[in-house]
Design an enzyme around this catalytic site. Structure first.
Site: not given
Length: 305
Positions: A51, A132, A164, A191, A214, A242, A264
């Protein structure tokens, strides 16, 4: 350069023709031109930059913590100057590479200005990295906040962009705000809040709550995409969270994602892991027949049927 129009897994997102639905997501690994070019050469359908921010915080304690089910990270934005990024984006544009510029700023007005600069540098598509949660003081995202940032960028640039978002509270409202204010696509998921504790000392690892990614979030994100598609939401979606192998890609496409971000997993053997996922999905697609278009949303059709 890989042929991005005549491939069994070819698809499109944000107006970009992709040779594969496998897209490398934004992060530390995409903060360098060399890495971005290597990832594309290894078969990524597209790459999202780390970013870009006009006023990133000074370099600080940015760390990664590997967990059995994924990773916690305390990272935020690229420390590279906007001018350096614009020069890099111009080189990508000159080479007609499918690079999506991830951008954020401290206010909608600042983000609009950044979007203008990145667009002028030739970036063909953007991703708004507005969710974020590692920002100082944390982040409480709201539909109103999403609307403000999306509206500002839509007024500033004609190029397609994705917003996002993170899975979780009021996602439906946040998504609707982004679409209503001009987003061309949604990236899901950023996340989500995670915490790790040392069982012997009780110490909070990394010093607080940070972004968790993840395999542990994959069922949550699949459920969110599945639900929005069942509600009839038809905005293009880049799903992710993931992804480790070809079957993960197939699952995301099946619930309605149009492209699939991986990140990840690439922190272990970056290029080798990407090649495994990309080539593995190509093999999977050949073995099962059909096209990416045939896969997208098939789970919804099965339920309705």
């Amino acid at each position: 350069m890989t042929d991005r129009t005549h491939h069994p897994g070819a698809t499109e997102i944000l107006g970009l023709p992709l040779s594969s639905p496998v897209v490398v997501g934004s992060g530390l690994l995409t903060d360098q031109e060399r890495n971005i070019r290597r990832l594309l050469a290894a078969g990524a359908g597209a790459v999202v930059t780390k970013t870009i921010h006009p006023n990133p915080a000074p370099s600080g304690d940015e760390r990664l913590l590997r967990l059995p089910t994924g990773m916690l990270n305390s990272t935020t934005y690229s420390r590279r100057a906007v001018g350096d990024w614009c020069a890099m984006l111009r080189r990508f544009a000159d080479d007609r590479l499918p690079v999506i510029a991830s951008v954020h700023a401290d206010s909608p007005t600042e983000l609009a200005g950044l979007a203008e600069r990145v667009t002028a540098a030739g970036s063909p598509a953007l991703e708004l990295g507005i969710s974020c949660l590692n920002e100082e003081g944390g982040l409480e995202d709201t539909p109103e906040r999403v609307a403000a940032y999306t509206t500002a960028v839509r007024r500033a640039t004609p190029v397609p962009f994705s917003v996002k978002l993170a899975a979780g509270e009021r996602l439906g409202e946040r998504l609707e705000a982004a679409v209503a204010c001009g987003a061309d696509a949604i990236t899901l998921s950023d996340t989500i809040a995670g915490l790790a504790v040392d069982p012997d000392t009780g110490e909070v690892r990394l010093g607080g709550v940070f972004g968790y990614s993840g395999p542990g979030i994959k069922p949550l994100v699949l459920a969110e995409i599945f639900a929005l598609r069942r509600r009839g939401t038809d905005v293009p979606v880049m799903g992710g969270g993931g992804v480790r192998d070809a079957t993960d890609v197939a699952e995301y496409l099946s619930v309605g994602a149009d492209a699939v971000q991986v990140y990840t997993a690439l922190h272990t053997n970056m290029l080798g892991s990407l090649v495994g996922i990309r080539e593995g999905f190509d093999d999977w697609l050949r073995a099962h027949g059909g096209t990416v278009t045939d896969l997208v949303g098939r789970s919804i059709k099965e339920v309705r049927g």
